[in-house]
Design a protein around this motif. Structure first.
Motif, PDB file in Angstrom:
ATOM      1  N   LYS A  61       1.115  -0.957  -0.469  1.00 25.59           N
ATOM      2  CA  LYS A  61      -0.235   0.247   0.149  1.00 25.59           C
ATOM      3  C   LYS A  61       1.275   1.528  -0.401  1.00 25.59           C
ATOM      4  CE  LYS A  61      -3.867  -1.778  -0.205  1.00 25.59           C
ATOM      5  NZ  LYS A  61      -4.399  -1.535  -2.062  1.00 25.59           N
ATOM      6  N   MET A  62       1.919   1.171   0.480  1.00 19.78           N
ATOM      7  CA  MET A  62       2.893   2.298   0.759  1.00 19.78           C
ATOM      8  C   MET A  62       3.581   2.679  -0.939  1.00 19.78           C
ATOM      9  SD  MET A  62       4.872   2.672   4.582  1.00 19.78           S
ATOM     10  CE  MET A  62       5.490   1.024   3.833  1.00 19.78           C
ATOM     11  N   ILE A  63       3.753   1.539  -1.134  1.00 18.67           N
ATOM     12  CA  ILE A  63       4.365   1.737  -2.850  1.00 18.67           C
ATOM     13  C   ILE A  63       3.093   1.887  -3.890  1.00 18.67           C
ATOM     14  CG2 ILE A  63       5.110   0.980  -4.843  1.00 18.67           C
ATOM     15  CD1 ILE A  63       6.901  -1.416  -2.336  1.00 18.67           C
ATOM     16  N   GLU A  64       1.901   1.033  -3.333  1.00 15.78           N
ATOM     17  CA  GLU A  64       1.122   2.005  -4.127  1.00 15.78           C
ATOM     18  C   GLU A  64       0.666   3.956  -4.125  1.00 15.78           C
ATOM     19  OE1 GLU A  64      -2.471   0.119  -3.675  1.00 15.78           O
ATOM     20  OE2 GLU A  64      -2.092  -2.096  -4.355  1.00 15.78           O
ATOM     21  N   GLU A  65       1.283   3.535  -3.133  1.00 15.76           N
ATOM     22  CA  GLU A  65       0.226   5.297  -2.718  1.00 15.76           C
ATOM     23  C   GLU A  65       1.596   6.520  -3.443  1.00 15.76           C
ATOM     24  OE1 GLU A  65      -1.766   8.253  -1.016  1.00 15.76           O
ATOM     25  OE2 GLU A  65      -2.184   6.895  -0.679  1.00 15.76           O
ATOM     26  N   VAL A  66       2.823   6.436  -3.177  1.00 19.79           N
ATOM     27  CA  VAL A  66       3.740   7.206  -3.930  1.00 19.79           C
ATOM     28  C   VAL A  66       3.907   6.791  -5.227  1.00 19.79           C
ATOM     29  CG1 VAL A  66       5.747   7.177  -2.180  1.00 19.79           C
ATOM     30  CG2 VAL A  66       5.519   5.640  -3.443  1.00 19.79           C
ATOM     31  N   THR A  67       3.456   6.486  -6.276  1.00 22.96           N
ATOM     32  CA  THR A  67       3.651   5.641  -7.324  1.00 22.96           C
ATOM     33  C   THR A  67       2.087   5.782  -8.368  1.00 22.96           C
ATOM     34  OG1 THR A  67       2.763   3.144  -7.304  1.00 22.96           O
ATOM     35  CG2 THR A  67       5.047   3.705  -7.136  1.00 22.96           C
ATOM     36  N   LYS A  68       1.055   6.591  -7.319  1.00 25.30           N
ATOM     37  CA  LYS A  68      -0.094   6.719  -7.948  1.00 25.30           C
ATOM     38  C   LYS A  68       0.298   9.029  -8.377  1.00 25.30           C
ATOM     39  CE  LYS A  68      -2.883   7.970  -4.114  1.00 25.30           C
ATOM     40  NZ  LYS A  68      -4.097   7.535  -3.766  1.00 25.30           N
ATOM     41  N   ASP A  69      -0.737   8.705  -9.330  1.00 27.42           N
ATOM     42  CA  ASP A  69      -0.340  10.596  -9.251  1.00 27.42           C
ATOM     43  C   ASP A  69       0.837  11.013  -9.870  1.00 27.42           C
ATOM     44  OD1 ASP A  69      -3.434  10.298  -9.221  1.00 27.42           O
ATOM     45  OD2 ASP A  69      -3.451  10.603  -6.936  1.00 27.42           O
TER      46      ASP A  69
END
Length: 109
Positions: A61-69
């Protein structure tokens, strides 16, 4: 983080590290998480497999958060110009899971 003074809680109960040099990074490396407590002293309902699954979930989830947008890049090893994110769980209570707090990284535009 050796100095927690730049770690701020937001209105959405997330914690944001607003370090003086964080805005220069666009590439991140996430370490494997660490358990920062002794699971044997905690809730007996939480198994080693549960903790491993929870750690993998948080990292994902942390990786998803920093790679989005914003389009940050995540790499599989540390290196020159790469911000290393070290993280861990400080406590787990299987009887009171109310929410998962998102991770946010701030960068001045």
């Amino acid at each position: 983080i050796s100095d927690y003074s730049n770690l701020k809680e937001t209105e959405s109960n997330a914690f944001v590290y607003d370090g003086p040099n964080l805005n220069r990074y666009t590439v991140f490396y996430f370490t494997e998480g660490k358990l920062l407590f002794d699971p044997a002293e905690g809730d007996a309902e939480i198994t080693k497999d549960d903790l491993e699954e929870l750690m993998a979930y948080f990292r994902e989830k942390m990786i998803e958060e920093v790679t989005k947008d914003d389009g940050y890049t995540v790499v599989d090893k540390p290196g020159e110009g790469v911000a290393t994110v070290r993280w861990g769980l400080t406590a787990v209570d299987a009887t009171n899971i109310t929410c998962l707090l998102p991770l946010s990284l701030c960068r001045e535009n």
